[in-house]
Motif scaffolding. Structure first.
Motif, PDB file in Angstrom:
ATOM      1  N   THR A 229     -34.922   6.600 -34.498  1.00 10.34           N
ATOM      2  CA  THR A 229     -34.535   7.614 -35.209  1.00 10.34           C
ATOM      3  C   THR A 229     -33.669   8.358 -34.486  1.00 10.34           C
ATOM      4  O   THR A 229     -33.109   9.411 -34.730  1.00 10.34           O
ATOM      5  CB  THR A 229     -36.506   8.192 -36.037  1.00 10.34           C
ATOM      6  N   ASN A 230     -33.799   8.561 -33.282  1.00  7.99           N
ATOM      7  CA  ASN A 230     -33.581   9.983 -32.278  1.00  7.99           C
ATOM      8  C   ASN A 230     -33.141   8.929 -31.184  1.00  7.99           C
ATOM      9  O   ASN A 230     -33.424   8.767 -30.204  1.00  7.99           O
ATOM     10  CB  ASN A 230     -34.330  10.929 -31.568  1.00  7.99           C
ATOM     11  N   PRO A 231     -31.832   8.140 -30.718  1.00  9.52           N
ATOM     12  CA  PRO A 231     -31.611   7.435 -30.225  1.00  9.52           C
ATOM     13  C   PRO A 231     -31.632   8.475 -28.249  1.00  9.52           C
ATOM     14  O   PRO A 231     -31.595   7.210 -27.532  1.00  9.52           O
ATOM     15  CB  PRO A 231     -30.415   6.745 -30.233  1.00  9.52           C
ATOM     16  N   ALA A 232     -31.311   9.375 -28.735  1.00  7.12           N
ATOM     17  CA  ALA A 232     -30.625  10.145 -28.055  1.00  7.12           C
ATOM     18  C   ALA A 232     -31.829  10.181 -26.210  1.00  7.12           C
ATOM     19  O   ALA A 232     -31.586  10.942 -25.947  1.00  7.12           O
ATOM     20  CB  ALA A 232     -29.926  11.563 -27.788  1.00  7.12           C
ATOM     21  N   ILE A 233     -32.704  10.367 -26.919  1.00 11.25           N
ATOM     22  CA  ILE A 233     -34.262   9.859 -25.851  1.00 11.25           C
ATOM     23  C   ILE A 233     -34.981   9.406 -25.589  1.00 11.25           C
ATOM     24  O   ILE A 233     -35.842   8.910 -25.103  1.00 11.25           O
ATOM     25  CB  ILE A 233     -35.196  11.153 -27.146  1.00 11.25           C
ATOM     26  N   ASP A 234     -33.592   8.044 -25.908  1.00 12.21           N
ATOM     27  CA  ASP A 234     -35.201   6.600 -25.852  1.00 12.21           C
ATOM     28  C   ASP A 234     -33.567   6.222 -24.141  1.00 12.21           C
ATOM     29  O   ASP A 234     -32.860   6.077 -24.006  1.00 12.21           O
ATOM     30  CB  ASP A 234     -34.080   4.982 -26.472  1.00 12.21           C
ATOM     31  N   MET A 235     -34.845   6.611 -22.718  1.00 14.33           N
ATOM     32  CA  MET A 235     -33.682   6.484 -21.865  1.00 14.33           C
ATOM     33  C   MET A 235     -33.457   4.888 -21.478  1.00 14.33           C
ATOM     34  O   MET A 235     -32.028   4.536 -20.719  1.00 14.33           O
ATOM     35  CB  MET A 235     -35.021   7.052 -20.675  1.00 14.33           C
ATOM     36  N   GLU A 236     -33.832   4.047 -22.379  1.00 16.38           N
ATOM     37  CA  GLU A 236     -33.546   2.807 -21.398  1.00 16.38           C
ATOM     38  C   GLU A 236     -32.184   2.200 -21.842  1.00 16.38           C
ATOM     39  O   GLU A 236     -30.996   1.868 -21.734  1.00 16.38           O
ATOM     40  CB  GLU A 236     -34.759   1.328 -22.283  1.00 16.38           C
ATOM     41  N   TRP A 237     -31.695   2.224 -23.634  1.00 13.38           N
ATOM     42  CA  TRP A 237     -30.476   2.691 -24.394  1.00 13.38           C
ATOM     43  C   TRP A 237     -30.077   3.143 -23.112  1.00 13.38           C
ATOM     44  O   TRP A 237     -28.423   2.862 -23.252  1.00 13.38           O
ATOM     45  CB  TRP A 237     -31.023   2.625 -26.010  1.00 13.38           C
ATOM     46  N   LYS A 238     -29.724   4.686 -22.746  1.00 11.72           N
ATOM     47  CA  LYS A 238     -28.702   5.099 -22.544  1.00 11.72           C
ATOM     48  C   LYS A 238     -28.692   4.548 -21.117  1.00 11.72           C
ATOM     49  O   LYS A 238     -27.269   4.055 -20.540  1.00 11.72           O
ATOM     50  CB  LYS A 238     -29.474   6.664 -22.139  1.00 11.72           C
ATOM     51  N   ASN A 239     -29.825   3.998 -19.810  1.00 10.87           N
ATOM     52  CA  ASN A 239     -29.563   3.248 -18.767  1.00 10.87           C
ATOM     53  C   ASN A 239     -28.953   2.314 -19.125  1.00 10.87           C
ATOM     54  O   ASN A 239     -27.878   1.715 -18.101  1.00 10.87           O
ATOM     55  CB  ASN A 239     -31.570   3.450 -18.606  1.00 10.87           C
ATOM     56  N   PHE A 240     -28.877   1.511 -20.266  1.00  4.90           N
ATOM     57  CA  PHE A 240     -27.574   0.640 -20.602  1.00  4.90           C
ATOM     58  C   PHE A 240     -27.097   0.561 -20.708  1.00  4.90           C
ATOM     59  O   PHE A 240     -26.219  -0.318 -19.922  1.00  4.90           O
ATOM     60  CB  PHE A 240     -29.013  -0.410 -22.159  1.00  4.90           C
ATOM     61  N   ARG A 241     -26.337   1.645 -21.116  1.00  4.15           N
ATOM     62  CA  ARG A 241     -25.003   1.611 -21.501  1.00  4.15           C
ATOM     63  C   ARG A 241     -24.499   2.357 -20.400  1.00  4.15           C
ATOM     64  O   ARG A 241     -23.149   2.306 -19.796  1.00  4.15           O
ATOM     65  CB  ARG A 241     -24.600   2.207 -22.863  1.00  4.15           C
ATOM     66  N   LEU A 242     -24.900   2.710 -19.446  1.00  4.62           N
ATOM     67  CA  LEU A 242     -25.190   3.586 -18.248  1.00  4.62           C
ATOM     68  C   LEU A 242     -24.388   2.459 -17.236  1.00  4.62           C
ATOM     69  O   LEU A 242     -23.372   2.126 -16.329  1.00  4.62           O
ATOM     70  CB  LEU A 242     -25.384   4.761 -17.511  1.00  4.62           C
ATOM     71  N   ASN A 243     -25.251   1.298 -17.928  1.00  9.05           N
ATOM     72  CA  ASN A 243     -24.800   0.189 -16.450  1.00  9.05           C
ATOM     73  C   ASN A 243     -24.008  -0.704 -17.085  1.00  9.05           C
ATOM     74  O   ASN A 243     -23.641  -1.731 -16.167  1.00  9.05           O
ATOM     75  CB  ASN A 243     -26.182  -0.898 -16.527  1.00  9.05           C
ATOM     76  N   LYS A 244     -23.597  -0.812 -17.948  1.00  8.85           N
ATOM     77  CA  LYS A 244     -22.183  -1.818 -18.823  1.00  8.85           C
ATOM     78  C   LYS A 244     -21.149  -1.481 -18.248  1.00  8.85           C
ATOM     79  O   LYS A 244     -20.489  -2.429 -17.741  1.00  8.85           O
ATOM     80  CB  LYS A 244     -22.519  -1.656 -19.858  1.00  8.85           C
ATOM     81  N   ILE A 245     -20.793   0.434 -17.953  1.00 11.45           N
ATOM     82  CA  ILE A 245     -19.803   0.753 -17.209  1.00 11.45           C
ATOM     83  C   ILE A 245     -20.231   0.455 -15.730  1.00 11.45           C
ATOM     84  O   ILE A 245     -18.941   0.218 -15.175  1.00 11.45           O
ATOM     85  CB  ILE A 245     -19.511   1.943 -17.648  1.00 11.45           C
ATOM     86  N   LYS A 246     -20.841   0.455 -15.306  1.00  9.16           N
ATOM     87  CA  LYS A 246     -21.099   0.176 -13.737  1.00  9.16           C
ATOM     88  C   LYS A 246     -21.023  -0.915 -13.661  1.00  9.16           C
ATOM     89  O   LYS A 246     -20.457  -1.344 -12.645  1.00  9.16           O
ATOM     90  CB  LYS A 246     -22.553   0.322 -13.046  1.00  9.16           C
ATOM     91  N   SER A 247     -21.095  -1.980 -14.121  1.00  6.35           N
ATOM     92  CA  SER A 247     -20.424  -3.322 -14.336  1.00  6.35           C
ATOM     93  C   SER A 247     -19.826  -3.604 -13.635  1.00  6.35           C
ATOM     94  O   SER A 247     -18.660  -4.814 -13.114  1.00  6.35           O
ATOM     95  CB  SER A 247     -21.747  -4.419 -15.185  1.00  6.35           C
ATOM     96  N   ILE A 248     -18.606  -2.839 -14.530  1.00  5.33           N
ATOM     97  CA  ILE A 248     -17.125  -2.843 -14.674  1.00  5.33           C
ATOM     98  C   ILE A 248     -16.744  -2.507 -13.289  1.00  5.33           C
ATOM     99  O   ILE A 248     -16.221  -3.627 -13.151  1.00  5.33           O
ATOM    100  CB  ILE A 248     -16.714  -2.460 -15.943  1.00  5.33           C
ATOM    101  N   VAL A 249     -17.242  -1.607 -13.027  1.00  4.91           N
ATOM    102  CA  VAL A 249     -16.756  -0.616 -11.801  1.00  4.91           C
ATOM    103  C   VAL A 249     -16.933  -2.075 -11.189  1.00  4.91           C
ATOM    104  O   VAL A 249     -16.417  -2.197  -9.660  1.00  4.91           O
ATOM    105  CB  VAL A 249     -17.399   0.139 -11.692  1.00  4.91           C
ATOM    106  N   ASP A 250     -17.951  -2.399 -10.800  1.00  7.54           N
ATOM    107  CA  ASP A 250     -18.276  -2.896  -9.289  1.00  7.54           C
ATOM    108  C   ASP A 250     -18.165  -4.298  -9.613  1.00  7.54           C
ATOM    109  O   ASP A 250     -17.533  -4.988  -8.493  1.00  7.54           O
ATOM    110  CB  ASP A 250     -20.312  -3.513  -9.477  1.00  7.54           C
ATOM    111  N   GLU A 251     -17.238  -4.823 -10.539  1.00  9.25           N
ATOM    112  CA  GLU A 251     -16.561  -6.140 -10.767  1.00  9.25           C
ATOM    113  C   GLU A 251     -15.622  -5.603 -10.516  1.00  9.25           C
ATOM    114  O   GLU A 251     -14.428  -6.511  -9.551  1.00  9.25           O
ATOM    115  CB  GLU A 251     -16.625  -7.162 -12.143  1.00  9.25           C
ATOM    116  N   ALA A 252     -14.732  -4.948 -10.909  1.00  7.90           N
ATOM    117  CA  ALA A 252     -13.127  -4.389 -10.184  1.00  7.90           C
ATOM    118  C   ALA A 252     -13.758  -3.794  -8.854  1.00  7.90           C
ATOM    119  O   ALA A 252     -12.232  -4.231  -7.906  1.00  7.90           O
ATOM    120  CB  ALA A 252     -12.676  -2.886 -11.493  1.00  7.90           C
TER     121      ALA A 252
END
Length: 375
Positions: A229-252
């Motif tokens: 209903t309100n994705p903005a308050i789900d911290m796991e979903w937010k962190n999932f996306r933060l980590n997806k970007i981080k994983s590309i940086v780590d590979e780079a």
């Protein structure tokens, strides 16, 4: 960023070629080369950079004229956008080095406008919460062509481009730009220009809800973001996306260091702000240097905000082997404002400053930059 103007997205924002990989050279030693690689007369080796975009139709003579201006006015490094073209980059390296300039391979990373390979794969593109794909309905502006950071094929494509640029002889770093999701919130100074009001996370600007992202998240966390209903308050979903970007940086980081280069990045002003606006938490990345785009004009802030944001970023990086070089937006900035902007960055702990962008610097502003050679 937002439906910002094209120059703003050119932000979205270092050393001689290393001949050993990070596995053979301690991280601290690799990072120190960022500051120490260029001999200058400036106090404490305070480094001066600029971003510039290269058109392959230009002649070598025209590039030589541009780079000569940068060298004669005291710049140490240039970040060159060749649209991911390693051949053009290789052509420009000796011209830049002729004027004692480090060359950094600047590339739009997650945002890939005009990418002919990606365009053959509509499924690679990020999808908003309201089901709009960046392939055919980009947010804000037509060149916001964001790829999904989770999908294997889109990730491999991006990392392959990084590999190609990182192998160019004489390049100091690969420079990540647009290494984030599309803006969930635009800088406040730009909202009126596009008649937008963003007080909550609107579905149209909330990414990525493609089937690959949501399925992977559901497998880990046993819930589907599409049902929130309100994705903005789900911290796991937010962190999932933060980590997806981080994983590309780590590979780079791994790719660039294996090719004897370092990794640098253009990022949003400071980590907490970047987290909120574009799902980018750069103080947690493996990266040798960040160039936060502290463009006060876009945020309706005064010049001293450059010092505030610089100080915040420096504090967030404490204990990490990552340098911070403040990005300054020079258009419409007076001579006195430029002097104060540089002072704010330097006095709050920046290792240098980068000016966006080289061709926009006026003769009067060059006088200010030249004066840094003899503080």
């Amino acid at each position: 960023m937002n439906k910002p103007t094209k120059f703003f997205h050119f932000l979205t924002l270092f050393i001689p070629l290393l001949i050993v990989s990070c596995e053979n050279k301690p991280q601290k030693e690799v990072t120190e080369t960022i500051t120490n690689s260029t001999t200058t007369t400036k106090e404490s080796n305070f480094k001066l950079w600029t971003w510039t975009t290269a058109d392959k139709s230009r002649t070598d003579e025209s590039f030589d004229e541009e780079f000569k201006k940068y060298g004669e006015n005291g710049l140490d490094a240039i970040l060159i956008n060749t649209y991911g073209d390693p051949e053009l980059l290789a052509r420009l390296v000796p011209i830049a080095k002729k004027h004692d300039l480090e060359v950094h391979a600047w590339m739009f990373t997650m945002n890939r406008p005009g990418d002919k390979v990606a365009e053959q794969h509509p499924e690679w593109y990020a999808v908003s919460r309201d089901g709009k794909s960046c392939y055919d309905e980009p947010p804000y502006v037509g060149y916001y062509k964001w790829l999904c950071p989770t999908r294997k094929e889109s990730r491999e494509h991006i990392l392959g481009l990084i590999e190609g640029l990182s192998k160019v002889e004489g390049v100091a770093s690969y420079h990540l730009d647009y290494i984030r999701y599309s803006d969930i919130f635009l800088p406040i100074g730009l909202l009126p220009k596009y008649d937008l009001k963003q007080e909550t996370e609107l579905p149209r600007y909330d990414f990525c809800y493609c089937d690959v992202c949501t399925a992977e998240f559901e497998k880990i966390h046993h819930k589907n973001p599409k049902d929130f209903t309100n994705p903005a308050i789900d911290m796991e979903w937010k962190n999932f996306r933060l980590n997806k970007i981080k994983s590309i940086v780590d590979e780079a980081y791994k790719i660039t260091h294996e090719n004897g280069k370092i990794l640098t990045a253009a990022v949003f002003p400071y980590p907490e702000m970047a987290d909120h606006m574009v799902r980018q938490r750069w103080d947690k990345w493996k990266v040798d240097a960040v160039l936060p785009m502290i463009y006060n004009k876009f945020y309706n802030e005064e010049i001293d905000w450059i010092g505030y944001a610089t100080k915040q970023g420096v504090a967030d990086l404490e204990g990490r082997d990552t340098e911070l070089h403040t990005g300054i937006y020079v258009p419409e900035m007076t001579v006195n404002q430029l002097k104060e902007a540089i002072h704010q960055a330097k006095s709050n702990g920046a290792n240098g400053v980068s000016f966006f962008d080289g061709p926009a610097i006026t003769d009067e502003q060059w006088q200010v930059i030249r004066a840094l050679q003899n503080p």
